[in-house]
Design a protein around this motif. Structure first.
Motif, PDB file in Angstrom:
ATOM      1  N   GLY A 259       0.818  -1.209   0.000  1.00  0.00           N
ATOM      2  CA  GLY A 259       0.000   0.000   0.000  1.00  0.00           C
ATOM      3  C   GLY A 259       0.848   1.252   0.000  1.00  0.00           C
ATOM      4  O   GLY A 259       0.560   2.212  -0.733  1.00  0.00           O
ATOM      5  N   ASN A 260       1.895   1.262   0.815  1.00  0.00           N
ATOM      6  CA  ASN A 260       2.807   2.418   0.841  1.00  0.00           C
ATOM      7  C   ASN A 260       3.486   2.611  -0.508  1.00  0.00           C
ATOM      8  O   ASN A 260       3.607   3.734  -0.999  1.00  0.00           O
ATOM      9  CB  ASN A 260       3.858   2.252   1.941  1.00  0.00           C
ATOM     10  CG  ASN A 260       3.310   2.557   3.306  1.00  0.00           C
ATOM     11  OD1 ASN A 260       2.517   3.466   3.476  1.00  0.00           O
ATOM     12  ND2 ASN A 260       3.728   1.789   4.283  1.00  0.00           N
ATOM     13  N   LYS A 261       3.911   1.500  -1.113  1.00  0.00           N
ATOM     14  CA  LYS A 261       4.593   1.579  -2.406  1.00  0.00           C
ATOM     15  C   LYS A 261       3.650   2.116  -3.483  1.00  0.00           C
ATOM     16  O   LYS A 261       4.026   2.975  -4.282  1.00  0.00           O
ATOM     17  CB  LYS A 261       5.123   0.204  -2.802  1.00  0.00           C
ATOM     18  CG  LYS A 261       5.965   0.208  -4.044  1.00  0.00           C
ATOM     19  CD  LYS A 261       6.539  -1.178  -4.308  1.00  0.00           C
ATOM     20  CE  LYS A 261       7.403  -1.160  -5.547  1.00  0.00           C
ATOM     21  NZ  LYS A 261       8.000  -2.476  -5.817  1.00  0.00           N
ATOM     22  N   LYS A 262       2.409   1.626  -3.475  1.00  0.00           N
ATOM     23  CA  LYS A 262       1.431   2.075  -4.463  1.00  0.00           C
ATOM     24  C   LYS A 262       1.165   3.573  -4.338  1.00  0.00           C
ATOM     25  O   LYS A 262       1.033   4.269  -5.334  1.00  0.00           O
ATOM     26  CB  LYS A 262       0.126   1.298  -4.280  1.00  0.00           C
ATOM     27  CG  LYS A 262      -0.968   1.707  -5.235  1.00  0.00           C
ATOM     28  CD  LYS A 262      -2.225   0.901  -5.010  1.00  0.00           C
ATOM     29  CE  LYS A 262      -3.337   1.354  -5.945  1.00  0.00           C
ATOM     30  NZ  LYS A 262      -4.558   0.583  -5.734  1.00  0.00           N
ATOM     31  N   CYS A 263       1.102   4.076  -3.111  1.00  0.00           N
ATOM     32  CA  CYS A 263       0.748   5.476  -2.889  1.00  0.00           C
ATOM     33  C   CYS A 263       1.919   6.440  -3.044  1.00  0.00           C
ATOM     34  O   CYS A 263       1.716   7.651  -3.083  1.00  0.00           O
ATOM     35  CB  CYS A 263       0.111   5.635  -1.515  1.00  0.00           C
ATOM     36  SG  CYS A 263      -1.473   4.760  -1.389  1.00  0.00           S
ATOM     37  N   MET A 264       3.131   5.923  -3.160  1.00  0.00           N
ATOM     38  CA  MET A 264       4.291   6.807  -3.322  1.00  0.00           C
ATOM     39  C   MET A 264       4.191   7.635  -4.594  1.00  0.00           C
ATOM     40  O   MET A 264       4.654   8.768  -4.646  1.00  0.00           O
ATOM     41  CB  MET A 264       5.596   5.993  -3.324  1.00  0.00           C
ATOM     42  CG  MET A 264       5.990   5.491  -1.963  1.00  0.00           C
ATOM     43  SD  MET A 264       7.529   4.576  -2.025  1.00  0.00           S
ATOM     44  CE  MET A 264       8.679   5.933  -1.936  1.00  0.00           C
ATOM     45  N   SER A 265       3.578   7.072  -5.624  1.00  0.00           N
ATOM     46  CA  SER A 265       3.489   7.779  -6.899  1.00  0.00           C
ATOM     47  C   SER A 265       2.259   8.691  -6.988  1.00  0.00           C
ATOM     48  O   SER A 265       2.093   9.398  -7.978  1.00  0.00           O
ATOM     49  CB  SER A 265       3.475   6.775  -8.054  1.00  0.00           C
ATOM     50  OG  SER A 265       2.345   5.924  -7.933  1.00  0.00           O
ATOM     51  N   ALA A 266       1.415   8.678  -5.969  1.00  0.00           N
ATOM     52  CA  ALA A 266       0.215   9.528  -5.981  1.00  0.00           C
ATOM     53  C   ALA A 266       0.612  10.994  -5.837  1.00  0.00           C
ATOM     54  O   ALA A 266       1.638  11.326  -5.234  1.00  0.00           O
ATOM     55  CB  ALA A 266      -0.723   9.132  -4.845  1.00  0.00           C
ATOM     56  N   LEU A 267      -0.195  11.847  -6.404  1.00  0.00           N
ATOM     57  CA  LEU A 267       0.023  13.289  -6.261  1.00  0.00           C
ATOM     58  C   LEU A 267      -0.093  13.667  -4.792  1.00  0.00           C
ATOM     59  O   LEU A 267      -0.877  13.045  -4.053  1.00  0.00           O
ATOM     60  CB  LEU A 267      -1.007  14.065  -7.084  1.00  0.00           C
ATOM     61  CG  LEU A 267      -0.934  13.880  -8.598  1.00  0.00           C
ATOM     62  CD1 LEU A 267      -2.130  14.546  -9.263  1.00  0.00           C
ATOM     63  CD2 LEU A 267       0.369  14.446  -9.132  1.00  0.00           C
ATOM     64  N   PRO A 268       0.645  14.675  -4.340  1.00  0.00           N
ATOM     65  CA  PRO A 268       0.601  15.048  -2.929  1.00  0.00           C
ATOM     66  C   PRO A 268      -0.828  15.283  -2.408  1.00  0.00           C
ATOM     67  O   PRO A 268      -1.153  14.884  -1.296  1.00  0.00           O
ATOM     68  CB  PRO A 268       1.435  16.332  -2.870  1.00  0.00           C
ATOM     69  CG  PRO A 268       2.405  16.179  -3.995  1.00  0.00           C
ATOM     70  CD  PRO A 268       1.650  15.453  -5.082  1.00  0.00           C
TER      71      PRO A 268
ATOM     72  N   ASN B  31      -5.584  10.255   0.902  1.00  0.00           N
ATOM     73  CA  ASN B  31      -6.720   9.386   0.586  1.00  0.00           C
ATOM     74  C   ASN B  31      -6.254   8.028   0.074  1.00  0.00           C
ATOM     75  O   ASN B  31      -6.857   7.000   0.399  1.00  0.00           O
ATOM     76  CB  ASN B  31      -7.644  10.056  -0.433  1.00  0.00           C
ATOM     77  CG  ASN B  31      -8.457  11.164   0.195  1.00  0.00           C
ATOM     78  OD1 ASN B  31      -8.734  11.146   1.389  1.00  0.00           O
ATOM     79  ND2 ASN B  31      -8.823  12.147  -0.595  1.00  0.00           N
ATOM     80  N   CYS B  32      -5.204   8.018  -0.699  1.00  0.00           N
ATOM     81  CA  CYS B  32      -4.654   6.758  -1.189  1.00  0.00           C
ATOM     82  C   CYS B  32      -4.191   5.882  -0.021  1.00  0.00           C
ATOM     83  O   CYS B  32      -4.533   4.705   0.069  1.00  0.00           O
ATOM     84  CB  CYS B  32      -3.495   7.028  -2.147  1.00  0.00           C
ATOM     85  SG  CYS B  32      -2.760   5.511  -2.821  1.00  0.00           S
ATOM     86  N   LEU B  33      -3.419   6.461   0.888  1.00  0.00           N
ATOM     87  CA  LEU B  33      -2.922   5.701   2.042  1.00  0.00           C
ATOM     88  C   LEU B  33      -4.064   5.197   2.907  1.00  0.00           C
ATOM     89  O   LEU B  33      -4.060   4.060   3.375  1.00  0.00           O
ATOM     90  CB  LEU B  33      -1.954   6.558   2.862  1.00  0.00           C
ATOM     91  CG  LEU B  33      -0.587   6.787   2.231  1.00  0.00           C
ATOM     92  CD1 LEU B  33       0.184   7.853   3.000  1.00  0.00           C
ATOM     93  CD2 LEU B  33       0.210   5.490   2.171  1.00  0.00           C
ATOM     94  N   ARG B  34      -5.047   6.057   3.133  1.00  0.00           N
ATOM     95  CA  ARG B  34      -6.189   5.652   3.960  1.00  0.00           C
ATOM     96  C   ARG B  34      -6.895   4.457   3.330  1.00  0.00           C
ATOM     97  O   ARG B  34      -7.224   3.486   4.004  1.00  0.00           O
ATOM     98  CB  ARG B  34      -7.153   6.818   4.140  1.00  0.00           C
ATOM     99  CG  ARG B  34      -8.315   6.464   5.060  1.00  0.00           C
ATOM    100  CD  ARG B  34      -9.242   7.613   5.289  1.00  0.00           C
ATOM    101  NE  ARG B  34      -9.771   8.042   3.988  1.00  0.00           N
ATOM    102  CZ  ARG B  34     -10.276   9.229   3.760  1.00  0.00           C
ATOM    103  NH1 ARG B  34     -10.321  10.117   4.706  1.00  0.00           N
ATOM    104  NH2 ARG B  34     -10.737   9.554   2.575  1.00  0.00           N
ATOM    105  N   THR B  35      -7.110   4.502   2.034  1.00  0.00           N
ATOM    106  CA  THR B  35      -7.793   3.413   1.334  1.00  0.00           C
ATOM    107  C   THR B  35      -6.969   2.131   1.363  1.00  0.00           C
ATOM    108  O   THR B  35      -7.496   1.046   1.613  1.00  0.00           O
ATOM    109  CB  THR B  35      -8.078   3.818  -0.125  1.00  0.00           C
ATOM    110  OG1 THR B  35      -8.888   4.994  -0.112  1.00  0.00           O
ATOM    111  CG2 THR B  35      -8.787   2.721  -0.879  1.00  0.00           C
ATOM    112  N   GLU B  36      -5.688   2.250   1.121  1.00  0.00           N
ATOM    113  CA  GLU B  36      -4.821   1.071   1.033  1.00  0.00           C
ATOM    114  C   GLU B  36      -4.507   0.450   2.393  1.00  0.00           C
ATOM    115  O   GLU B  36      -4.397  -0.765   2.510  1.00  0.00           O
ATOM    116  CB  GLU B  36      -3.512   1.429   0.325  1.00  0.00           C
ATOM    117  CG  GLU B  36      -3.682   1.760  -1.144  1.00  0.00           C
ATOM    118  CD  GLU B  36      -4.201   0.599  -1.968  1.00  0.00           C
ATOM    119  OE1 GLU B  36      -3.735  -0.533  -1.764  1.00  0.00           O
ATOM    120  OE2 GLU B  36      -5.074   0.832  -2.813  1.00  0.00           O
TER     121      GLU B  36
END
Length: 105
Positions: free
Chosen positions: A4-13, A18-23
């Motif tokens: 989840g952390n790896k997936k959200c690293m590329s998300a816009l700031p 929201n990405c981290l919360r979901t993952e």
């Protein structure tokens, strides 16, 4: 959690939270349920066996280590300047403690 952390690293700031919360939320809920069940067992055992010698405070602590989460029973001197030092020592025998939560028994 690592995925989840790896997936959200590329998300816009702006979208990262929201990405981290979901993952990470499903993992956190499962972890909390397991820790709560363990605490119930520890409190039940403590009620049967304790309280132990007077003049000390007893705790169940859960520590986040680099590679795992672990729990430990510890006792502390209520008059100590840093009440949780003994608990941190009990957990750090397995590695560096990143975060620690303790519940009084």
């Amino acid at each position: 959690m690592k995925a989840g952390n790896k997936k959200c690293m590329s998300a816009l700031p702006a979208d990262k939270f929201n990405c981290l919360r979901t993952e990470l939320k499903p993992c956190a809920l499962t972890r909390n349920e397991k820790q709560d069940a363990c605490l119930v067992d520890v409190r039940s055992c403590y009620a049967s066996c304790g309280p132990f010698e007077s003049g000390r405070a007893d705790f169940w602590c859960v520590g986040e280590l680099a590679t795992k989460t672990t729990g430990a029973f510890c006792a502390a001197d209520p008059a100590a300047a840093r009440l949780m030092d003994n608990c941190e020592k009990a957990l750090s025998s397995e590695g560096q403690v990143g975060a620690m939560t303790c519940e009084p028994l």
